[in-house]
Design a protein around this motif. Structure first.
Motif, PDB file in Angstrom:
ATOM      1  N   GLU A   1       1.389  -7.906  -7.001  1.00 55.59           N
ATOM      2  CA  GLU A   1       0.665  -7.277  -5.978  1.00 55.59           C
ATOM      3  C   GLU A   1       0.634  -5.697  -6.197  1.00 55.59           C
ATOM      4  OE1 GLU A   1      -1.685  -8.329  -3.670  1.00 55.59           O
ATOM      5  OE2 GLU A   1      -1.204 -10.288  -4.827  1.00 55.59           O
TER       6      GLU A   1
ATOM      7  N   GLU B   1      -2.900  -3.661  -6.668  1.00 57.76           N
ATOM      8  CA  GLU B   1      -3.486  -2.862  -5.963  1.00 57.76           C
ATOM      9  C   GLU B   1      -3.488  -1.327  -6.343  1.00 57.76           C
ATOM     10  OE1 GLU B   1      -4.737  -1.460  -2.188  1.00 57.76           O
ATOM     11  OE2 GLU B   1      -4.196  -3.740  -2.771  1.00 57.76           O
TER      12      GLU B   1
ATOM     13  N   GLY C   1       0.651  -1.089   0.004  1.00 61.72           N
ATOM     14  CA  GLY C   1       0.063   0.119  -0.156  1.00 61.72           C
ATOM     15  C   GLY C   1       0.842   1.375   0.187  1.00 61.72           C
TER      16      GLY C   1
END
Length: 201
Positions: free
Chosen positions: A128, A132, A16
């Motif tokens: 990933e 994201e 993130g």
């Protein structure tokens, strides 16, 4: 800044944080299933231009590739006939760059480029990040000179390029062989560069 992420189970909070950097127009260095690479959001023209500048390339001549996280995403930005689709489905994720005709969804900066390179590396950190982010990232491999000597040690990569990017991801030692480049813009595929991996037809 050097940040350690484990490929077996990438930490969602760390992913993130990297995605936020990309959304803010930042540049990252990240592992793939071949060599380490520069990466940025394909929709941030300034970041793309900065990577080209770091590599001393002319943006009009630079070969630009995208990392996608699934085949559905590839089809948004590139045109695939049935043959190319089947070939890509058989071989991705994997150490290949497929050259395809670009679609009209390409960012403005890429509009004059009729052909784009598409990657879907077999590396969970890379996949990933793209998943994201919600759109592909531009990717350009790291090498130290014209002899294409690839750096494999993340700490050494950080020493060489850390001051020019926002974050370097340490995902373990990288490879020394680049991806195999396959041209799928004609009636039959053509291998333009044999690198890591053997294509399954």
């Amino acid at each position: 800044m050097l940040i350690k992420i484990y490929e077996e189970n990438p930490n969602p909070q760390q992913i993130g944080k990297i995605v936020e950097i990309l959304k803010d127009g930042g540049i990252i260095i990240f592992p793939t299933d071949t060599v380490y690479a520069f990466g940025c959001d394909i929709f941030n023209a300034r970041a793309v231009e900065q990577i080209i500048k770091i590599k001393n390339k002319d943006i009009r001549k630079a070969n630009l590739s995208f990392v996608c996280h699934e085949i559905g995403q590839i089809s948004e930005y590139a045109k695939m006939d049935d043959y190319a689709f089947k070939l890509i489905k058989k071989n991705l994720p994997g150490p290949f760059t497929f050259l395809l005709n670009g679609s009209n969804r390409l960012p403005k900066l890429f509009k004059n480029k009729k052909i784009v390179g598409i990657r879907m590396p077999n590396n969970s950190i890379a996949l990933e990040i793209v998943k994201e982010l919600g759109n592909p990232i531009m990717v350009s491999s790291i090498f130290t000179n014209d002899e294409l000597e690839y750096l494999t040690d993340p700490e050494l990569i950080d020493e060489c390029f850390g001051s020019q990017v926002d974050i370097v991801i340490d995902g373990g030692y990288g490879g020394v062989q680049p991806s195999t480049i396959i041209d799928c813009t004609g009636d039959v595929f053509e291998i333009l560069r044999q690198g890591a991996g053997e294509i399954i037809d």
